[in-house]
Design an enzyme around this catalytic site. Structure first.
Site, PDB file in Angstrom:
ATOM      1  N   GLY A   1       0.828  -1.137  -0.035  1.00 22.61           N
ATOM      2  CA  GLY A   1       0.093   0.071  -0.187  1.00 22.61           C
ATOM      3  C   GLY A   1       0.920   1.271   0.090  1.00 22.61           C
ATOM      4  O   GLY A   1       0.227   2.280  -0.864  1.00 22.61           O
ATOM      5  N   ASP A   2       2.102   1.090   0.883  1.00 20.83           N
ATOM      6  CA  ASP A   2       2.869   2.351   0.738  1.00 20.83           C
ATOM      7  C   ASP A   2       3.463   2.554  -0.717  1.00 20.83           C
ATOM      8  O   ASP A   2       3.599   3.718  -1.090  1.00 20.83           O
ATOM      9  CB  ASP A   2       4.034   2.063   1.719  1.00 20.83           C
ATOM     10  CG  ASP A   2       3.688   1.656   3.093  1.00 20.83           C
ATOM     11  OD1 ASP A   2       2.533   2.233   3.553  1.00 20.83           O
ATOM     12  OD2 ASP A   2       4.180   0.985   3.946  1.00 20.83           O
TER      13      ASP A   2
END
Length: 311
Positions: free
Chosen positions: A251-252
């Site tokens: 997600g980062d």
């Protein structure tokens, strides 16, 4: 240039095993130690793609020194805010089918003076930045309204602010009106207080959050891709299935791709999904490099299948 703040950075040790069996001794098939924390991961992914970035880190103890040493080879410029406590260590157990089990320490407790120094450092650096990203959990001592205070402190600047957090800190930040948030489906469901089972539910929830003052909502949906809801458009994008090695930091990486791709619109969403898809194919929390990306495989539509169930 993009400034990231990781209020609760970590050393992330990943251990790869064949199968996790509770109470038994396991032989690791692989492992690594990476600099960790959501903002750290965003900066690492940005630096890997030659996007200028500075990572702000509250840092203390031997682990803090090791964290800085691990970040240096990635080309990430760091600004360390000294604290009396010690940077936390996290452990991820990764299995061949992509299942990950995480053991995260709470992290240090910051004094009021240390908390003020962190906020002041970010605000000072914001004058040089196109984006400020506040990402991850908050250590004790900052208070659940820390991200909200940061958004308010930067409101008069030309810098855009993104918050990538969860729970009460994210809820408080939403009401402060950041330019962008990047929840996953579970975090978005918690924000609106109801389950999200179809893509239509995600669209409605993102629109609801926008009405509270958020400029754009980028929702990472795992194998279902990502959804972008802004004032101008609703876009859903995805990539073909890939072999998942680790979901840590995916997600980062997606957020880093979105910002590296311009931070708005279709092309940024394509880049975001390309980054996220590449990240899950790499071990531990390794961030993708340009050669790992396949943006040509990403499909984006402005006419999403709203009845599509979330996997």
């Amino acid at each position: 240039m993009i400034v990231t703040l990781t209020p609760n950075p970590s050393l992330d040790r990943t251990v790869e095993i064949d199968e996790l069996r509770r109470g038994e001794v396991h032989r690791a098939t692989g492992g690594r130690v990476d600099p960790g924390g959501k903002g750290v991961n965003v900066s690492r992914a940005l630096a890997s793609g030659d996007t200028a970035t500075i990572a702000v880190l509250p840092s203390g103890g031997p682990e803090g020194a090791q964290l800085a040493a691990l970040l240096a080879p990635f080309g990430v410029q760091t600004v360390q805010v000294p604290i009396a406590g010690t940077v936390r260590s996290n452990i991820t157990v990764a299995e061949p089918d992509g299942t990950t089990t995480k053991l995260n320490e709470a992290g240090p407790e910051l004094t009021p003076e240390e908390a003020a120094a962190v906020e002041r450092t970010v605000v000072d650096l914001a004058a040089r930045a196109s984006w400020v990203v506040g990402a991850g959990s908050l250590p004790r001592g900052l208070g659940v309204d820390f991200y909200a205070r940061l958004v308010a402190a930067l409101r008069s600047s030309d810098t855009q602010v993104c918050i990538d957090a969860s729970g009460p800190p994210l809820a408080a930040a939403v009401d402060a009106g950041p330019d962008l948030i990047k929840p996953n489906a579970e975090e978005l469901a918690e924000l609106v207080g109801r389950p999200l089972t179809r893509l239509a539910d995600v669209v409605d929830a993102a629109a609801e959050i926008r009405k509270r003052g958020v400029g754009t909502v980028l929702v990472s949906l795992g194998g279902d891709g990502a959804l972008l809801v802004s004032a101008d458009e609703v876009l859903h994008g995805w990539a073909p299935p890939v072999r998942v090695r680790s979901t840590v930091g995916a997600g980062d990486s997606t957020l880093a791709g979105f910002l590296a791709g311009g931070g708005r619109g279709r092309s940024a969403l394509v880049t975001a999904i390309a980054y996220g898809t590449a990240a899950v194919q790499l071990p531990g929390s390794v961030m993708p490099r340009p050669g790992d990306l396949n943006p040509g495989a990403v499909v984006v539509t402005d006419n999403p299948d709203l009845d599509r169930p979330l996997s």
